[in-house]
Design an enzyme around this catalytic site. Structure first.
Site, PDB file in Angstrom:
ATOM      1  N   GLU A  96      40.757   5.256  93.210  1.00 37.96           N
ATOM      2  CA  GLU A  96      40.410   6.305  94.158  1.00 37.96           C
ATOM      3  C   GLU A  96      38.970   6.749  93.922  1.00 37.96           C
ATOM      4  O   GLU A  96      38.508   6.793  92.779  1.00 37.96           O
ATOM      5  CB  GLU A  96      41.363   7.486  94.000  1.00 37.96           C
ATOM      6  CG  GLU A  96      42.749   7.130  94.481  1.00 37.96           C
ATOM      7  CD  GLU A  96      43.678   8.329  94.544  1.00 37.96           C
ATOM      8  OE1 GLU A  96      44.678   8.233  95.256  1.00 37.96           O
ATOM      9  OE2 GLU A  96      43.412   9.345  93.895  1.00 37.96           O
ATOM     10  N   CYS A 109      31.604  10.051  94.350  1.00 38.37           N
ATOM     11  CA  CYS A 109      32.193  10.183  93.014  1.00 38.37           C
ATOM     12  C   CYS A 109      32.943   8.880  92.752  1.00 38.37           C
ATOM     13  O   CYS A 109      33.977   8.629  93.359  1.00 38.37           O
ATOM     14  CB  CYS A 109      33.122  11.388  93.027  1.00 38.37           C
ATOM     15  SG  CYS A 109      34.008  11.639  91.499  1.00 38.37           S
ATOM     16  N   CYS A 116      42.934   5.698  82.914  1.00 40.98           N
ATOM     17  CA  CYS A 116      42.042   6.063  81.807  1.00 40.98           C
ATOM     18  C   CYS A 116      42.838   6.118  80.518  1.00 40.98           C
ATOM     19  O   CYS A 116      43.911   6.706  80.480  1.00 40.98           O
ATOM     20  CB  CYS A 116      41.387   7.424  82.073  1.00 40.98           C
ATOM     21  SG  CYS A 116      40.268   7.928  80.748  1.00 40.98           S
ATOM     22  N   CYS A 120      43.619  12.900  78.534  1.00 46.03           N
ATOM     23  CA  CYS A 120      43.529  14.365  78.511  1.00 46.03           C
ATOM     24  C   CYS A 120      44.743  14.919  79.271  1.00 46.03           C
ATOM     25  O   CYS A 120      45.017  14.488  80.396  1.00 46.03           O
ATOM     26  CB  CYS A 120      42.230  14.837  79.174  1.00 46.03           C
ATOM     27  SG  CYS A 120      40.756  14.069  78.461  1.00 46.03           S
ATOM     28  N   CYS A 123      44.576  16.160  83.000  1.00 41.68           N
ATOM     29  CA  CYS A 123      43.935  15.278  83.986  1.00 41.68           C
ATOM     30  C   CYS A 123      44.942  14.251  84.498  1.00 41.68           C
ATOM     31  O   CYS A 123      45.558  13.540  83.696  1.00 41.68           O
ATOM     32  CB  CYS A 123      42.743  14.588  83.327  1.00 41.68           C
ATOM     33  SG  CYS A 123      42.038  13.258  84.306  1.00 41.68           S
ATOM     34  N   CYS A 336      38.270  17.281  90.754  1.00 43.72           N
ATOM     35  CA  CYS A 336      38.176  16.756  89.394  1.00 43.72           C
ATOM     36  C   CYS A 336      39.553  16.601  88.778  1.00 43.72           C
ATOM     37  O   CYS A 336      40.364  17.512  88.819  1.00 43.72           O
ATOM     38  CB  CYS A 336      37.420  17.733  88.498  1.00 43.72           C
ATOM     39  SG  CYS A 336      35.767  18.027  89.020  1.00 43.72           S
TER      40      CYS A 336
HETATM   41  N1  SAH Z   1      36.205  10.540  81.935  1.00 46.41           N
HETATM   42  C1  SAH Z   1      35.026  11.247  82.233  1.00 46.41           C
HETATM   43  C2  SAH Z   1      34.673  11.268  83.711  1.00 46.41           C
HETATM   44  C3  SAH Z   1      35.801  11.396  84.683  1.00 46.41           C
HETATM   45  S1  SAH Z   1      36.659  12.935  84.682  1.00 46.41           S
HETATM   46  C4  SAH Z   1      35.081  12.659  81.683  1.00 46.41           C
HETATM   47  O1  SAH Z   1      36.140  13.080  81.243  1.00 46.41           O
HETATM   48  O2  SAH Z   1      34.043  13.307  81.677  1.00 46.41           O
HETATM   49  C5  SAH Z   1      35.506  13.967  85.580  1.00 46.41           C
HETATM   50  C6  SAH Z   1      35.585  15.443  85.205  1.00 46.41           C
HETATM   51  O3  SAH Z   1      36.794  16.042  85.699  1.00 46.41           O
HETATM   52  C7  SAH Z   1      35.581  15.698  83.711  1.00 46.41           C
HETATM   53  O4  SAH Z   1      34.709  16.752  83.390  1.00 46.41           O
HETATM   54  C8  SAH Z   1      37.010  16.112  83.465  1.00 46.41           C
HETATM   55  O5  SAH Z   1      37.158  16.821  82.276  1.00 46.41           O
HETATM   56  C9  SAH Z   1      37.300  16.908  84.704  1.00 46.41           C
HETATM   57  N2  SAH Z   1      38.697  17.188  84.925  1.00 46.41           N
HETATM   58  C10 SAH Z   1      39.737  16.391  84.702  1.00 46.41           C
HETATM   59  N3  SAH Z   1      40.893  17.019  85.029  1.00 46.41           N
HETATM   60  C11 SAH Z   1      40.550  18.251  85.456  1.00 46.41           C
HETATM   61  C12 SAH Z   1      41.300  19.347  85.944  1.00 46.41           C
HETATM   62  N4  SAH Z   1      42.604  19.320  86.046  1.00 46.41           N
HETATM   63  N5  SAH Z   1      40.613  20.457  86.324  1.00 46.41           N
HETATM   64  C13 SAH Z   1      39.253  20.494  86.249  1.00 46.41           C
HETATM   65  N6  SAH Z   1      38.503  19.483  85.802  1.00 46.41           N
HETATM   66  C14 SAH Z   1      39.147  18.375  85.403  1.00 46.41           C
HETATM   67 FE1  SF4 Z   2      39.953  10.178  81.190  1.00 49.61          FE
HETATM   68 FE2  SF4 Z   2      40.599  12.252  82.731  1.00 49.61          FE
HETATM   69 FE3  SF4 Z   2      40.035  12.658  80.166  1.00 49.61          FE
HETATM   70 FE4  SF4 Z   2      38.064  11.953  81.885  1.00 49.61          FE
HETATM   71  S1  SF4 Z   2      39.266  13.849  81.914  1.00 49.61           S
HETATM   72  S2  SF4 Z   2      38.468  11.127  79.830  1.00 49.61           S
HETATM   73  S3  SF4 Z   2      39.213  10.604  83.288  1.00 49.61           S
HETATM   74  S4  SF4 Z   2      41.754  11.462  80.962  1.00 49.61           S
END
Ligand code: SAH
Ligand code: SF4
Length: 351
Positions: A96, A109, A116, A120, A123, A336
């Site tokens: 996506e 984006c 991934c 996290c 996420c 995000c």
């Molecule tokens: N893996 C990389 C880039 C992709 S995620 C990273 O983690 O930076 C892009 C951004 O979205 C990151 O800052 C991540 O922490 C944020 N993100 C992920 N899940 C989120 C959520 N539920 N609410 C707000 N930001 C989120």
């Molecule tokens: Fe991976 Fe989501 Fe963590 Fe970014 S925020 S490193 S995309 S699991």
């Protein structure tokens, strides 16, 4: 990208590769400019439409090069103008991507992995698991295919879709070069930003590359205990090492670093959390993006607007520049952390 029938994928070739390719065919060097113009500036991947090549040359090219291209198989649009696309790569992998509109500017984006491996917990991408790394061409190709579909110039690229750029560093930097090269897409390097969960070797590789793309670091917590819970890769790259790598990055590049901090109720949004962040960032030239967390059903709730403002005021009194980023595309899960593997995805409009 797979090498179909022994033909090399057009998407993976950079300008120098094309120069060499045409040289072997006994063609003049300007052919490389022509083909890169078709592919990267006009988004045309059908070799039959490349009318400035003779029919004979087009046939030769079709025989030796695979001109398949990432395909948009669906999209949804949000009320704020954000669009989310489902992009299919050859071999069936799909990712996506999102196109964000901010006033007259469009930002793509893009995803660097399908899924991934970092995991996290807040996420969605992290909770669906990991399928595979994308290639440089597949990453940069998402930008081109969105630009062609939008029918408008896209001004910025952020590597903030699915996946962790610095667990796929070579392809990520390769994609930056493809988008930035004046012979290819020609997007200004200051319009390209890579976001990482804090993978130190990748941060060092970006600095050493001399490319000059922007760096954003997803911090989300300022103590190792909390950060290891929110961003599990912190156990491998703890804050002391990460901060030292960021200072090193700044010494080499001289660039300000964007710090991303998603705020979740009762998890990382207290006044003490804000003070810890201010202490941690002391001495680093940074700009803090505060992102009210997007709720994905994993027990992480968005901080209240009051808590977000309180958090920001602590940073402000400590002299930090920050911005509260409004969630975009939330209602279509394009915000995000809401991009996910299409398996189990919801229904989409066909383009
Ligand atoms: N893996 C990389 C880039 C992709 S995620 C990273 O983690 O930076 C892009 C951004 O979205 C990151 O800052 C991540 O922490 C944020 N993100 C992920 N899940 C989120 C959520 N539920 N609410 C707000 N930001 C989120
Ligand atoms: Fe991976 Fe989501 Fe963590 Fe970014 S925020 S490193 S995309 S699991």
């Amino acid at each position: 990208m797979s090498n179909i029938g022994g033909r090399e994928p057009a998407l993976e070739k950079n300008y120098d590769d094309w120069t060499e390719y045409f040289d072997i065919l006994g063609e003049p060097p300007y052919r490389a400019d022509q083909i890169c113009g078709w592919l990267w500036k006009r988004g045309v991947f059908d070799v039959n439409l490349m009318t400035d090549f003779s029919k004979k040359l087009r046939e030769k090219m079709s025989e030796t090069v695979d001109f398949s291209f990432p395909e948009i198989s669906g999209h949804v649009k949000s009320n704020d103008g954000t669009k989310k696309f489902l992009v299919k790569m050859s071999g069936g992998t799909a990712v996506e991507t999102a196109l964000l509109r901010m006033g007259p500017r469009l930002t793509a984006c893009v995803s660097v992995q399908s899924g991934c491996p970092v995991g996290c917990p807040f996420c969605v991408t992290g909770t669906v698991g990991f399928e595979r790394n994308l290639t440089a061409g597949e990453i940069a190709g998402q930008f081109i295919v969105m630009e062609r579909t939008a029918g408008r110039v896209i001004n910025n690229a952020v590597f903030m879709g699915m996946g962790e750029p610095f667990l796929n560093t070579e392809a990520t930097l390769g994609a930056v070069k493809m988008l930035n090269s004046p012979k290819m897409r020609g997007l200004g390097i200051r319009h390209i930003t890579i976001s990482t969960a804090g993978i130190i070797p990748g941060i060092q590789a970006l600095a050493a590359s001399g490319l000059g793309a922007g760096l954003a670091v997803s911090l989300h917590a300022a103590t190792d205990e909390l950060r290891s819970e929110l961003v599990p890769v912190n156990s491998k790259y703890p804050l002391r090492d990460l901060m030292s790598a960021l200072r090193g990055y700044q010494r080499v590049t001289g660039d300000r670093i964007t710090i991303e901090y998603a705020l979740f109720k009762g998890r990382n949004d207290s006044l003490e959390n804000a003070r810890e962040l201010a202490r941690l960032l002391h001495g680093l030239h940074s700009y803090v993006n505060l992102i009210p967390g997007n709720e994905n059903g994993g027990g992480y709730e968005r901080s209240s607007p009051e808590s977000v403002l309180r958090f920001q005021s602590v940073l402000k009194s400590a002299g930090f520049e920050s911005e509260i980023r409004t969630a975009r595309g939330g209602e279509i899960n394009a915000a995000c952390g809401q991009l996910k593997n299409p398996a189990g995805g919801r229904s989409r409009n066909k383009t």
